[in-house]
Design a protein around this motif. Structure first.
Motif, PDB file in Angstrom:
ATOM      1  N   VAL B 166      33.574  25.638  60.680  1.00  7.56           N
ATOM      2  CA  VAL B 166      34.456  26.776  60.899  1.00  7.56           C
ATOM      3  C   VAL B 166      34.975  27.220  59.529  1.00  7.56           C
ATOM      4  O   VAL B 166      35.411  26.387  58.738  1.00  7.56           O
ATOM      5  CB  VAL B 166      35.643  26.372  61.806  1.00  7.56           C
ATOM      6  N   LEU B 167      34.901  28.518  59.306  1.00 10.89           N
ATOM      7  CA  LEU B 167      35.417  29.040  58.041  1.00 10.89           C
ATOM      8  C   LEU B 167      36.942  29.054  58.109  1.00 10.89           C
ATOM      9  O   LEU B 167      37.525  29.781  58.906  1.00 10.89           O
ATOM     10  CB  LEU B 167      34.886  30.450  57.795  1.00 10.89           C
ATOM     11  N   VAL B 168      37.568  28.208  57.319  1.00 12.59           N
ATOM     12  CA  VAL B 168      39.024  28.121  57.346  1.00 12.59           C
ATOM     13  C   VAL B 168      39.633  29.167  56.400  1.00 12.59           C
ATOM     14  O   VAL B 168      40.552  29.879  56.762  1.00 12.59           O
ATOM     15  CB  VAL B 168      39.485  26.699  56.952  1.00 12.59           C
ATOM     16  N   HIS B 169      39.101  29.230  55.215  1.00 15.80           N
ATOM     17  CA  HIS B 169      39.600  30.205  54.223  1.00 15.80           C
ATOM     18  C   HIS B 169      38.395  30.837  53.549  1.00 15.80           C
ATOM     19  O   HIS B 169      37.445  30.151  53.197  1.00 15.80           O
ATOM     20  CB  HIS B 169      40.487  29.475  53.200  1.00 15.80           C
ATOM     21  N   LYS B 170      38.429  32.118  53.429  1.00  9.30           N
ATOM     22  CA  LYS B 170      37.225  32.804  52.929  1.00  9.30           C
ATOM     23  C   LYS B 170      37.042  32.686  51.423  1.00  9.30           C
ATOM     24  O   LYS B 170      35.997  33.041  50.888  1.00  9.30           O
ATOM     25  CB  LYS B 170      37.232  34.266  53.355  1.00  9.30           C
ATOM     26  N   GLY B 171      38.071  32.205  50.705  1.00  8.12           N
ATOM     27  CA  GLY B 171      37.945  32.016  49.258  1.00  8.12           C
ATOM     28  C   GLY B 171      38.127  33.307  48.469  1.00  8.12           C
ATOM     29  O   GLY B 171      38.064  34.399  49.025  1.00  8.12           O
ATOM     30  N   TRP B 172      38.387  33.155  47.207  1.00  7.19           N
ATOM     31  CA  TRP B 172      38.497  34.316  46.320  1.00  7.19           C
ATOM     32  C   TRP B 172      37.705  34.047  45.053  1.00  7.19           C
ATOM     33  O   TRP B 172      37.757  32.959  44.503  1.00  7.19           O
ATOM     34  CB  TRP B 172      39.952  34.569  45.892  1.00  7.19           C
ATOM     35  N   ARG B 173      37.018  35.037  44.589  1.00 10.41           N
ATOM     36  CA  ARG B 173      36.336  34.928  43.302  1.00 10.41           C
ATOM     37  C   ARG B 173      36.768  36.125  42.448  1.00 10.41           C
ATOM     38  O   ARG B 173      36.875  37.237  42.953  1.00 10.41           O
ATOM     39  CB  ARG B 173      34.816  34.958  43.501  1.00 10.41           C
ATOM     40  N   VAL B 174      37.034  35.834  41.193  1.00  8.96           N
ATOM     41  CA  VAL B 174      37.342  36.932  40.282  1.00  8.96           C
ATOM     42  C   VAL B 174      36.017  37.465  39.753  1.00  8.96           C
ATOM     43  O   VAL B 174      35.272  36.759  39.083  1.00  8.96           O
ATOM     44  CB  VAL B 174      38.224  36.458  39.110  1.00  8.96           C
ATOM     45  N   ALA B 175      35.735  38.710  40.114  1.00 12.87           N
ATOM     46  CA  ALA B 175      34.469  39.294  39.668  1.00 12.87           C
ATOM     47  C   ALA B 175      34.615  39.844  38.251  1.00 12.87           C
ATOM     48  O   ALA B 175      33.719  39.725  37.431  1.00 12.87           O
ATOM     49  CB  ALA B 175      34.038  40.410  40.619  1.00 12.87           C
ATOM     50  N   VAL B 176      35.750  40.485  37.995  1.00 16.24           N
ATOM     51  CA  VAL B 176      35.981  41.074  36.680  1.00 16.24           C
ATOM     52  C   VAL B 176      37.408  40.767  36.271  1.00 16.24           C
ATOM     53  O   VAL B 176      38.314  40.849  37.091  1.00 16.24           O
ATOM     54  CB  VAL B 176      35.802  42.617  36.713  1.00 16.24           C
ATOM     55  N   ILE B 177      37.590  40.383  35.039  1.00 19.88           N
ATOM     56  CA  ILE B 177      38.944  40.252  34.511  1.00 19.88           C
ATOM     57  C   ILE B 177      39.008  40.962  33.170  1.00 19.88           C
ATOM     58  O   ILE B 177      38.129  40.802  32.330  1.00 19.88           O
ATOM     59  CB  ILE B 177      39.370  38.771  34.382  1.00 19.88           C
ATOM     60  N   LYS B 178      40.024  41.801  33.014  1.00 27.04           N
ATOM     61  CA  LYS B 178      40.153  42.590  31.782  1.00 27.04           C
ATOM     62  C   LYS B 178      41.600  42.524  31.351  1.00 27.04           C
ATOM     63  O   LYS B 178      42.416  43.301  31.795  1.00 27.04           O
ATOM     64  CB  LYS B 178      39.768  44.039  32.066  1.00 27.04           C
ATOM     65  N   LEU B 179      41.923  41.550  30.540  1.00 28.52           N
ATOM     66  CA  LEU B 179      43.308  41.451  30.081  1.00 28.52           C
ATOM     67  C   LEU B 179      43.476  42.244  28.790  1.00 28.52           C
ATOM     68  O   LEU B 179      42.526  42.417  28.033  1.00 28.52           O
ATOM     69  CB  LEU B 179      43.676  39.980  29.846  1.00 28.52           C
ATOM     70  N   PRO B 180      44.708  42.749  28.542  1.00 27.94           N
ATOM     71  CA  PRO B 180      44.934  43.500  27.306  1.00 27.94           C
ATOM     72  C   PRO B 180      44.674  42.636  26.080  1.00 27.94           C
ATOM     73  O   PRO B 180      44.746  41.404  26.134  1.00 27.94           O
ATOM     74  CB  PRO B 180      46.414  43.867  27.375  1.00 27.94           C
ATOM     75  N   LYS B 181      44.395  43.305  24.955  1.00 28.36           N
ATOM     76  CA  LYS B 181      44.194  42.584  23.701  1.00 28.36           C
ATOM     77  C   LYS B 181      45.546  42.316  23.047  1.00 28.36           C
ATOM     78  O   LYS B 181      46.484  43.091  23.213  1.00 28.36           O
ATOM     79  CB  LYS B 181      43.332  43.417  22.766  1.00 28.36           C
TER      80      LYS B 181
END
Lengths: 615, 198
Positions: B166-181
């Motif tokens: 049973v899928l309890v939590h679908k999970g999260w993936r960061v596809a793109v991260i763009k932090l300021p310089k």
């Protein structure tokens, strides 16, 4: 210019009152998508640089101790020490006396202030001040650095640059924008009216546009940005078997936009909060409230199912739960009352903005619109343009009808405010009420994909199709211009001789054309500056060069800054009188040039569009 | 005044710090909802599959090897902390003892934190769920769909794909991260400067 001299890129710059955007077209690329928007690096806080497609048009003049130099560094350095963009806007919320905003409106409305270091307006004496012209130059210079950083092999000044301006910019404001580009060393540039740029962007995105725009269509472009509203009318006609677009009218520059709506909401909320027993709100709380109201407004306007959105201004100290936190609900009914009734009331076509004469003592500032009802400004625009012969009777009401106004068949929206579907719908409803009442068909809305970025994109695209001879919007100058001449009559003590207006440049004069005012001759004294009063009209479109107006209605002509000519002494004796005529020329760039020609035809002198005090 | 500073490239964010901050943020903003809806939220960042049936557990791996553990540069974590404070007042919120405030007060503040925090996520991250199925529904994972880092098996954990559960939590993936310089001289340890109004 031969082909090898043409630059690879055309850069389109939307020099907005509240935001700047820079787009490009790669003329050598064969890709389907040969254009793009430049992500603009900008400080978002001290020492932190982020990229956004928009550069907020704000300059913050930091005090010498406010930041260490390293905190203001940009990818290309930062020799000015000024802060431009997002961080400037944020700092200005807390320190408004050091913030330069709305420089573009000053460029259009200021008199002699255009060159004087007056911004920030309310700054104390120890703050460095810039003139509106220098501020505009600062934004362009910033964009130049951004470009050169991103496209290092293609120097900004050697690319073709198209800068957009409000259609209602007067000749001097156009000239000053051109001068700012020249000062940067840009070799090849032109100016384009914003509503036209929005339409070019639409053309770019609709290859099959000929299926939507037909001969006989009258397109109304409504551009409501953060600080200003601008309207234009574009006619679709046929010439030599080809569809042709012609810009036939532009409205006045109205200082009224989305920011006014947010402020109006914030002040209504403030009243409500204080009535509920909260102690009077302080300035920083009102700032926070304005920000919060903007977000709540956008949420309500984009989701019909919401009835109210909470508005919270947290305390500014680290104790979030302090008693100073402001909590309230922005309800749909308040939003409708303030924004829809206040700015978009459903009024009839005959209701026009009310202007009250301001008292003699008006604080120095911009002439903000007094009547907030955008629908009334639109009604006035459509009604005033009816005198134009270029609009055929087919597009206007039947004779005898009491609502005599231009009836657009299509509308194109532009500007951030009209991203809210409810506001766009409200305008459409109002237009259609007017049209139905006059017995005309409802108008059709042309969809604009990106109301924030369209103008810059359209500007770059304009540069490209001008090379390829694609479909162009014909327009020429957007006003008729007149010089004021005192009529010859016996002197009556205590009475100024009546003023006549002589048409010197007719409406629609196209880029590259010139006219001469042959009938009027002036005797000018060599070496002595002579000033003429100068007028523009966006409604009197039939006047030809040399037409003399003995009288006119106040609303027809707008007085512009005086123009000045000095005959240089070269080849003449000082004090000698020289008979001259005046001539007008519209440059390829899109600026108006006035000249004094000697009767002998051998010499000419430039007429300055303003009387500049020696610096 | 003429100066020129080089920029560190946007720091590739170390996932541990991101996950940590996410967990903290999720905990913070879920407080209000937790209280009002009385529905617990599992603050688990991985997708979790609860297995119904399984075989015996695998043998302890024989070749145990000394792992290389990285000490990550804290700058990007500090930067993220600073962003969450600036936009969402997260530090102010979490540093406060909220036991004696009532739910309405906490709720009002949670809106500030949620609104700002959501803006941060939208601006700097592109998130996608690891599994697209509905939570609490049955899933079967073939060997090629399984990755021990992306999918956490719990319950009767078997050793052999396919895994049905049973899928309890679908999970999260960061596809793109763009932090300021960040500018070179910028002190990342100042996550929120003190403010003095003159």
């Amino acid at each position: 210019m031969n082909a090898s001299e043409k630059s690879r890129y055309v850069i389109g710059i939307d020099l907005g009152t509240t935001h700047c955007v820079m787009a490009w077209v790669d003329t050598l690329s064969d890709a389907d998508e040969n254009f793009g928007i430049v992500d603009i690096p900008q400080l978002v806080s001290g020492g932190v640089v982020n990229h956004f497609p928009q550069l907020p048009s704000f300059i913050y003049m930091p005090g010498s101790v406010e930041f260490e130099d390293s905190e203001l560094a940009l990818p290309w350095g930062n020799s000015s020490g000024r802060i431009v963009g997002d961080f400037a806007r944020k700092l200005g919320i807390k320190t408004p006396t050091r913030l330069i905003a709305s420089a573009k409106s000053w460029l259009c409305h200021g008199g002699s202030e255009r060159y004087q270091p007056i911004l920030p307006l309310s700054a104390p004496d120890d703050v460095e001040k810039l003139s509106p012209v220098t501020a505009i130059q600062q934004y362009l210079q910033y964009l130049q650095s951004v470009w050169n950083d991103a496209f290092s092999e293609y120097d900004f000044v050697s690319q073709e640059v198209v800068v957009t301006i409000p259609a209602s910019f007067d000749p001097l404001a156009r000239e000053l924008t051109a001068q700012a580009l020249e000062a940067l060393g840009v070799e090849n540039f032109s100016l384009l009216e914003e509503p036209q740029a929005a339409l070019y962007s639409w053309l770019l995105e609709h290859e099959q546009w000929r299926e939507q725009l037909k001969v006989g269509d009258v397109l109304l472009v409504v551009d409501i940005g953060g600080g200003t509203s601008d309207f234009s009318l574009i006619n679709v006609q046929e010439r030599e078997g080809q569809l042709e677009l012609e810009r036939i009218a532009v409205g006045n520059h109205i200082l009224l936009g989305g920011d006014n709506m947010d402020l109006a909401l914030a002040y209504s909320m403030k009243q409500q909060i204080e009535q509920e027993g909260h102690e009077p709100l302080q300035a920083w709380q009102i700032q926070g409230l304005t920000q919060s109201c903007r977000e709540a407004k956008e949420a309500l306007l984009s989701d019909d199912s919401l009835q109210s959105v909470p508005v919270v201004v947290a305390s500014r100290g680290s104790k979030l739960f302090a008693k100073k936190a402001v909590r309230a609900e922005l309800t749909r009914s308040l939003l409708e009352q303030v924004v829809l009734q206040g700015f978009f009331p459903k009024t009839s076509i005959t209701e026009h903005p009310v202007t009250v004469k301001r008292g003699a003592l008006v604080q120095k500032g911009l002439p903000y619109a007094q009547d907030a009802a955008i629908t009334k400004h639109l009604a006035a625009f459509l009604s005033q343009q009816i005198t134009s012969q270029q609009i055929t009777s087919q597009q206007t009401s039947q004779p005898g009808s009491d609502h005599n106004f231009v009836q657009p068949t299509k509308v194109l929206f532009n500007g951030g405010v009209l991203k809210a579907p409810q506001l766009a719908h409200r305008l459409i409803e109002t237009f259609n009420d007017w049209l139905t009442y006059a017995g005309a068909e409802p108008l059709e809305v042309l969809d604009n994909a990106d109301l924030d970025l369209a103008v810059a994109k359209g500007a770059a695209y304009f540069g490209q199709i001008r090379r390829e001879e694609g479909v162009r919007i014909r327009g020429g100058i957007a006003s008729t211009f007149y010089i004021g001449v005192e009529s010859a009559m016996p002197a009556v003590p205590g009475l100024a001789p009546p003023l006549q207006a002589v048409c010197i440049a007719p409406f629609g004069m196209e880029e590259g054309s010139a006219v001469e005012l042959e009938d009027a001759e002036f005797n000018l004294v060599v070496g002595e500056p002579v000033q003429f009063r100068f007028f523009g009209s966006t409604v009197r479109k039939e006047d030809a060069v040399g037409n003399v107006l003995e009288s006119w209605q106040v609303a027809e002509l707008t007085e512009l800054p005086e123009i000045e000519v000095v005959l240089s002494e070269e080849g003449y004796q000082a004090g000698e009188q020289v008979p001259v005529t005046l001539a007008a020329k519209v440059t390829e760039v899109g600026t108006l040039e006035l000249e004094a020609l000697s009767r002998a035809g051998t010499e000419n002198w430039k007429v300055a569009l303003d009387v500049r005090q020696p610096a | 005044m003429e100066f020129n500073f080089s920029f560190e490239q946007a720091i590739i964010l170390d996932p541990l710090h991101v996950l940590l901050l996410f967990a903290v943020c999720a905990l913070g903003v879920s407080f209000y909802w937790f209280k009002s809806k009385q529905k617990p939220i599992v603050p688990n960042e991985r997708m979790t599959v609860n297995l119904e049936a399984g075989k015996s557990l695998p043998d302890e791996s024989a070749d145990s090897k000394v792992a290389d553990l990285l000490q990550l540069d804290p700058k990007s974590a500090l930067q993220l902390l600073s962003i969450f404070q600036q936009e969402a007042r997260l530090l102010d919120f979490l540093q406060e003892d909220i036991t004696h405030f009532d739910d309405a007060e906490v709720g009002a503040v949670a809106r500030v934190v949620h609104e700002g925090g959501q803006k941060v996520l939208q601006q700097y991250f592109q998130l996608s769920p690891i599994r697209s199925e509905d939570e609490e529904s049955a899933v079967t994972l073939a060997q090629d769909e399984f990755s021990a880092q992306a999918i956490r098996l719990t319950g009767k954990v078997s050793n052999q794909a396919p895994f049905t559960g049973v899928l309890v939590h679908k999970g999260w993936r960061v596809a793109v991260i763009k932090l300021p310089k960040l500018a070179e001289g910028h002190d990342p340890y100042i996550v929120a400067p003190a403010e003095v109004e003159l």
